[in-house]
Scaffold this motif. Sequence first.
Motif, PDB file in Angstrom:
ATOM      1  N   LEU A   1       0.827  -1.197   0.000  1.00  0.00           N
ATOM      2  CA  LEU A   1       0.000   0.000   0.000  1.00  0.00           C
ATOM      3  C   LEU A   1       0.870   1.260   0.000  1.00  0.00           C
ATOM      4  O   LEU A   1       0.603   2.184  -0.750  1.00  0.00           O
ATOM      5  CB  LEU A   1      -0.942  -0.006   1.197  1.00  0.00           C
ATOM      6  N   LEU A   2       1.912   1.272   0.828  1.00  0.00           N
ATOM      7  CA  LEU A   2       2.790   2.447   0.864  1.00  0.00           C
ATOM      8  C   LEU A   2       3.516   2.647  -0.459  1.00  0.00           C
ATOM      9  O   LEU A   2       3.694   3.778  -0.902  1.00  0.00           O
ATOM     10  CB  LEU A   2       3.793   2.334   2.015  1.00  0.00           C
ATOM     11  N   HIS A   3       3.907   1.547  -1.085  1.00  0.00           N
ATOM     12  CA  HIS A   3       4.553   1.649  -2.399  1.00  0.00           C
ATOM     13  C   HIS A   3       3.585   2.254  -3.418  1.00  0.00           C
ATOM     14  O   HIS A   3       3.956   3.131  -4.189  1.00  0.00           O
ATOM     15  CB  HIS A   3       5.032   0.273  -2.863  1.00  0.00           C
ATOM     16  N   ASN A   4       2.346   1.779  -3.402  1.00  0.00           N
ATOM     17  CA  ASN A   4       1.341   2.301  -4.330  1.00  0.00           C
ATOM     18  C   ASN A   4       1.037   3.768  -4.045  1.00  0.00           C
ATOM     19  O   ASN A   4       0.823   4.550  -4.971  1.00  0.00           O
ATOM     20  CB  ASN A   4       0.063   1.480  -4.259  1.00  0.00           C
ATOM     21  N   LEU A   5       1.007   4.147  -2.779  1.00  0.00           N
ATOM     22  CA  LEU A   5       0.754   5.544  -2.428  1.00  0.00           C
ATOM     23  C   LEU A   5       1.874   6.439  -2.936  1.00  0.00           C
ATOM     24  O   LEU A   5       1.629   7.487  -3.519  1.00  0.00           O
ATOM     25  CB  LEU A   5       0.599   5.693  -0.913  1.00  0.00           C
ATOM     26  N   SER A   6       3.084   6.009  -2.738  1.00  0.00           N
ATOM     27  CA  SER A   6       4.234   6.773  -3.217  1.00  0.00           C
ATOM     28  C   SER A   6       4.193   6.917  -4.740  1.00  0.00           C
ATOM     29  O   SER A   6       4.429   7.998  -5.283  1.00  0.00           O
ATOM     30  CB  SER A   6       5.507   6.068  -2.765  1.00  0.00           C
ATOM     31  N   ARG A   7       3.876   5.838  -5.420  1.00  0.00           N
ATOM     32  CA  ARG A   7       3.776   5.869  -6.889  1.00  0.00           C
ATOM     33  C   ARG A   7       2.640   6.788  -7.337  1.00  0.00           C
ATOM     34  O   ARG A   7       2.785   7.572  -8.272  1.00  0.00           O
ATOM     35  CB  ARG A   7       3.553   4.452  -7.401  1.00  0.00           C
TER      36      ARG A   7
ATOM     37  N   MET B   1       1.419   9.336  -5.748  1.00  0.00           N
ATOM     38  CA  MET B   1       1.764  10.739  -5.480  1.00  0.00           C
ATOM     39  C   MET B   1       2.544  11.339  -6.652  1.00  0.00           C
ATOM     40  O   MET B   1       2.320  12.480  -7.023  1.00  0.00           O
ATOM     41  CB  MET B   1       2.608  10.857  -4.200  1.00  0.00           C
ATOM     42  N   THR B   2       3.457  10.571  -7.221  1.00  0.00           N
ATOM     43  CA  THR B   2       4.284  11.111  -8.296  1.00  0.00           C
ATOM     44  C   THR B   2       3.634  10.991  -9.671  1.00  0.00           C
ATOM     45  O   THR B   2       3.845  11.843 -10.522  1.00  0.00           O
ATOM     46  CB  THR B   2       5.662  10.426  -8.334  1.00  0.00           C
ATOM     47  N   GLU B   3       2.833   9.955  -9.875  1.00  0.00           N
ATOM     48  CA  GLU B   3       2.274   9.718 -11.206  1.00  0.00           C
ATOM     49  C   GLU B   3       0.889  10.315 -11.424  1.00  0.00           C
ATOM     50  O   GLU B   3       0.540  10.646 -12.547  1.00  0.00           O
ATOM     51  CB  GLU B   3       2.203   8.214 -11.486  1.00  0.00           C
ATOM     52  N   GLU B   4       0.102  10.419 -10.379  1.00  0.00           N
ATOM     53  CA  GLU B   4      -1.296  10.804 -10.551  1.00  0.00           C
ATOM     54  C   GLU B   4      -1.611  12.253 -10.177  1.00  0.00           C
ATOM     55  O   GLU B   4      -2.639  12.772 -10.572  1.00  0.00           O
ATOM     56  CB  GLU B   4      -2.200   9.888  -9.716  1.00  0.00           C
ATOM     57  N   LEU B   5      -0.746  12.880  -9.403  1.00  0.00           N
ATOM     58  CA  LEU B   5      -1.037  14.232  -8.924  1.00  0.00           C
ATOM     59  C   LEU B   5      -0.271  15.282  -9.715  1.00  0.00           C
ATOM     60  O   LEU B   5       0.834  15.032 -10.185  1.00  0.00           O
ATOM     61  CB  LEU B   5      -0.668  14.359  -7.441  1.00  0.00           C
ATOM     62  N   THR B   6      -0.870  16.453  -9.802  1.00  0.00           N
ATOM     63  CA  THR B   6      -0.169  17.575 -10.411  1.00  0.00           C
ATOM     64  C   THR B   6       0.907  18.042  -9.431  1.00  0.00           C
ATOM     65  O   THR B   6       0.820  17.760  -8.223  1.00  0.00           O
ATOM     66  CB  THR B   6      -1.133  18.742 -10.696  1.00  0.00           C
ATOM     67  N   PRO B   7       1.906  18.774  -9.913  1.00  0.00           N
ATOM     68  CA  PRO B   7       2.928  19.295  -8.998  1.00  0.00           C
ATOM     69  C   PRO B   7       2.319  20.164  -7.882  1.00  0.00           C
ATOM     70  O   PRO B   7       2.763  20.097  -6.736  1.00  0.00           O
ATOM     71  CB  PRO B   7       3.831  20.113  -9.903  1.00  0.00           C
ATOM     72  N   ARG B   8       1.304  20.930  -8.194  1.00  0.00           N
ATOM     73  CA  ARG B   8       0.658  21.785  -7.190  1.00  0.00           C
ATOM     74  C   ARG B   8      -0.033  20.928  -6.127  1.00  0.00           C
ATOM     75  O   ARG B   8       0.062  21.208  -4.939  1.00  0.00           O
ATOM     76  CB  ARG B   8      -0.346  22.714  -7.863  1.00  0.00           C
TER      77      ARG B   8
ATOM     78  N   ARG C   1      -7.292   8.449  -3.818  1.00  0.00           N
ATOM     79  CA  ARG C   1      -8.256   7.428  -3.414  1.00  0.00           C
ATOM     80  C   ARG C   1      -8.658   6.578  -4.619  1.00  0.00           C
ATOM     81  O   ARG C   1      -8.684   5.351  -4.553  1.00  0.00           O
ATOM     82  CB  ARG C   1      -9.485   8.088  -2.793  1.00  0.00           C
ATOM     83  N   HIS C   2      -8.952   7.236  -5.724  1.00  0.00           N
ATOM     84  CA  HIS C   2      -9.357   6.531  -6.942  1.00  0.00           C
ATOM     85  C   HIS C   2      -8.236   5.601  -7.421  1.00  0.00           C
ATOM     86  O   HIS C   2      -8.471   4.435  -7.743  1.00  0.00           O
ATOM     87  CB  HIS C   2      -9.718   7.549  -8.025  1.00  0.00           C
ATOM     88  N   PHE C   3      -7.028   6.099  -7.463  1.00  0.00           N
ATOM     89  CA  PHE C   3      -5.899   5.292  -7.906  1.00  0.00           C
ATOM     90  C   PHE C   3      -5.690   4.086  -7.000  1.00  0.00           C
ATOM     91  O   PHE C   3      -5.506   2.967  -7.470  1.00  0.00           O
ATOM     92  CB  PHE C   3      -4.621   6.138  -7.936  1.00  0.00           C
ATOM     93  N   LEU C   4      -5.746   4.310  -5.683  1.00  0.00           N
ATOM     94  CA  LEU C   4      -5.498   3.231  -4.744  1.00  0.00           C
ATOM     95  C   LEU C   4      -6.604   2.179  -4.750  1.00  0.00           C
ATOM     96  O   LEU C   4      -6.345   0.995  -4.543  1.00  0.00           O
ATOM     97  CB  LEU C   4      -5.279   3.790  -3.329  1.00  0.00           C
TER      98      LEU C   4
END
Length: 64
Positions: free
Chosen positions: A1-7, A9-16, A57-60
């Motif tokens: 879960l932590l690995h997926n969250l980290s991924r 954060m970088t792949e699904e979110l905008t820099p802002r 949430r959607h990604f996870l």
Amino acid sequence: LLHNLSRAMTEELTPRQQEMLHLYYYEKLNMAQIAGRLGVNKSTVSRCLRRGQERLRHFLEYSL
């Protein structure tokens, strides 16, 4: 879960969104403090945090 969250954060979110979520959760700043630091309205911070949380949430949900 932590690995997926980290991924996510970088792949699904905008820099802002990444920046605001980092300030909110890791630096423990409130929305008014984030708004002051970034020079935006508190409502902008609120919307950006909510959208970032929804994207995570959607990604996870689909990665489990």
